[in-house]
Design an enzyme around this catalytic site. Structure first.
Site, mmCIF file in Angstrom:
data_model
loop_
_atom_site.group_PDB
_atom_site.id
_atom_site.type_symbol
_atom_site.label_atom_id
_atom_site.label_comp_id
_atom_site.label_asym_id
_atom_site.label_seq_id
_atom_site.Cartn_x
_atom_site.Cartn_y
_atom_site.Cartn_z
ATOM 1 N N HIS A 117 0.813 -1.224 0.000
ATOM 2 C CA HIS A 117 0.000 0.000 0.000
ATOM 3 C C HIS A 117 0.847 1.275 0.000
ATOM 4 O O HIS A 117 0.377 2.332 0.399
ATOM 5 C CB HIS A 117 -0.963 -0.011 1.209
ATOM 6 C CG HIS A 117 -2.008 -1.092 1.122
ATOM 7 N ND1 HIS A 117 -2.807 -1.465 2.177
ATOM 8 C CD2 HIS A 117 -2.388 -1.879 0.075
ATOM 9 C CE1 HIS A 117 -3.628 -2.444 1.789
ATOM 10 N NE2 HIS A 117 -3.390 -2.714 0.531
ATOM 11 N N CYS A 133 7.030 18.027 -13.658
ATOM 12 C CA CYS A 133 5.990 18.282 -14.663
ATOM 13 C C CYS A 133 4.947 19.287 -14.189
ATOM 14 O O CYS A 133 3.968 19.525 -14.887
ATOM 15 C CB CYS A 133 5.322 16.964 -15.056
ATOM 16 S SG CYS A 133 4.160 16.344 -13.818
HETATM 17 P P1 OAD Z 1 -7.227 -3.211 10.465
HETATM 18 O O1 OAD Z 1 -7.391 -2.011 11.322
HETATM 19 O O2 OAD Z 1 -8.337 -3.574 9.550
HETATM 20 O O3 OAD Z 1 -6.964 -4.467 11.401
HETATM 21 C C1 OAD Z 1 -6.008 -4.436 12.436
HETATM 22 C C2 OAD Z 1 -5.916 -5.813 13.039
HETATM 23 O O4 OAD Z 1 -4.880 -5.789 14.012
HETATM 24 C C3 OAD Z 1 -7.180 -6.287 13.766
HETATM 25 O O5 OAD Z 1 -7.530 -7.592 13.302
HETATM 26 C C4 OAD Z 1 -6.777 -6.302 15.237
HETATM 27 O O6 OAD Z 1 -7.417 -7.351 15.974
HETATM 28 C C5 OAD Z 1 -5.296 -6.544 15.131
HETATM 29 N N1 OAD Z 1 -4.504 -6.075 16.291
HETATM 30 C C6 OAD Z 1 -4.786 -5.088 17.184
HETATM 31 N N2 OAD Z 1 -3.788 -4.951 18.070
HETATM 32 C C7 OAD Z 1 -2.838 -5.859 17.734
HETATM 33 C C8 OAD Z 1 -1.560 -6.194 18.260
HETATM 34 N N3 OAD Z 1 -1.039 -5.564 19.324
HETATM 35 N N4 OAD Z 1 -0.865 -7.196 17.657
HETATM 36 C C9 OAD Z 1 -1.367 -7.820 16.578
HETATM 37 N N5 OAD Z 1 -2.563 -7.547 16.031
HETATM 38 C C10 OAD Z 1 -3.289 -6.572 16.602
HETATM 39 O O7 OAD Z 1 -5.842 -3.040 9.693
HETATM 40 P P2 OAD Z 1 -5.347 -3.762 8.351
HETATM 41 O O8 OAD Z 1 -5.765 -5.186 8.317
HETATM 42 O O9 OAD Z 1 -3.910 -3.457 8.222
HETATM 43 O O10 OAD Z 1 -5.593 0.326 3.492
HETATM 44 O O11 OAD Z 1 -6.157 -2.949 7.245
HETATM 45 C C11 OAD Z 1 -5.926 -3.223 5.900
HETATM 46 C C12 OAD Z 1 -6.015 -1.966 5.080
HETATM 47 O O12 OAD Z 1 -7.257 -1.301 5.335
HETATM 48 C C13 OAD Z 1 -4.981 -0.907 5.425
HETATM 49 O O13 OAD Z 1 -3.741 -1.128 4.789
HETATM 50 C C14 OAD Z 1 -5.628 0.340 4.934
HETATM 51 C C15 OAD Z 1 -7.015 0.129 5.475
HETATM 52 O O14 OAD Z 1 -8.038 0.797 4.836
HETATM 53 C C16 OAD Z 1 -5.576 1.472 2.783
HETATM 54 O O15 OAD Z 1 -5.602 2.567 3.318
HETATM 55 C C17 OAD Z 1 -5.502 1.258 1.304
#
Ligand code: OAD
Length: 256
Positions: A123, A160
């Site tokens: 991303h 540009c």
């Molecule tokens: P999310 O916010 O959707 O999910 C975060 C995850 O981390 C959840 O499943 C939590 O349970 C978990 N979590 C919380 N604390 C934690 C810890 N200490 N250790 C391990 N896990 C923990 O974030 P992403 O899955 O990264 O995209 O989201 C995916 C994409 O959605 C992002 O890259 C972003 C967002 O919209 C864009 O902006 C394009």
């Protein structure tokens, strides 16, 4: 599944030792213990902000100032943060297995700061800028494009004169082709796949652990709240990555 807790680390260590290639996919959860908010937790960013208004290519076209303000705020938020024990364990892990690739959805640069050498950024990276029109990427430290956004003064591409923007992927955009192609191939080739701190719902990243499992990899999920991926996983650590990853790395070192 069904492995007794005391045998879990031993089993995973065995898998990691035998693996030719290990892939880790990380999401916002891995940086939570560094103080970077996640998106979908109760205190996550998408509880307070609307993604369609901010992390969206159409929003940038119609209201670039608003999008810039939000990214400046996020850059400030991330400017003081440091890798946590989870990031550091992943950096150690790369030297304890045959071949290690880190695939991340995070834009915070913390895996590189921690010392991971092979990082696939699906991303983008919030520390870089990119020209929305000519596509030229500007690394942090490039004087011409390092700026503090002031309302009414939209930054321009020095090449540009096009619209400069953070080098991140927004809703409505494709992932960088090289990054997703390599991640796709490696996920199908790897022997162990670790899915860490991601809600496993944003595609195409969410497809990678499924691909890996279908191609025969040993699939591990690390998340205090196991996701819909968990039933498919061979092993689940229901704990924060800053706790689980150092334990795994220590067990691997102890077995050497
Ligand atoms: P999310 O916010 O959707 O999910 C975060 C995850 O981390 C959840 O499943 C939590 O349970 C978990 N979590 C919380 N604390 C934690 C810890 N200490 N250790 C391990 N896990 C923990 O974030 P992403 O899955 O990264 O995209 O989201 C995916 C994409 O959605 C992002 O890259 C972003 C967002 O919209 C864009 O902006 C394009």
């Amino acid at each position: 599944m069904g492995i007794h807790a005391s045998n879990k680390l031993e089993t995973l260590v065995e898998q990691l030792r035998q693996a030719k290639t290990v892939c880790a996919l990380t999401g916002a959860g891995v940086s939570k213990e560094s103080g970077v908010p996640t998106f979908r937790d109760e205190d996550g960013l998408w509880q307070k902000f609307r993604p369609e208004e901010l992390a969206n290519v159409n929003a940038f076209i119609s209201n670039p100032s608003l999008v810039w303000e939000w990214y400046n705020w996020r850059r400030q938020l991330m400017s003081g943060v440091k890798p946590n024990l989870g990031h550091l364990a992943l950096a150690e892990l790369q030297d304890l297995v045959d071949s290690f690739v880190l695939i991340t959805q995070n834009v915070d640069n913390l895996h590189r700061v921690a010392g991971n050498r092979d990082v696939i950024e699906l991303h983008g990276n919030i520390s870089r800028n990119k020209c929305h029109d000519c596509g030229k990427i500007f690394e942090k430290g490039d004087q011409e494009t390092d700026f503090v956004f002031k309302p009414g003064e939209l930054p321009k591409c020095p090449l540009c004169n096009g619209r400069l923007r953070p080098d991140v992927v927004w809703f409505g955009e494709n992932l960088p082709v090289d990054a997703i192609e390599r991640a796709w191939t490696l996920s199908q080739q790897c022997d162990v796949f670790l899915s860490i701190g991601t809600s496993s719902i944003v595609y195409p990243a969410a497809a990678l652990p499924q691909l890996a499992k279908q191609a025969g990899a040993y699939l591990v999920e690390i998340n205090p709240k196991p996701t819909d991926l968990a039933p498919m996983a061979d092993m689940v650590f229901s704990s924060p990555s800053g706790e689980a990853l150092p334990l795994i790395v220590q067990a691997l070192k102890d077995s050497a």
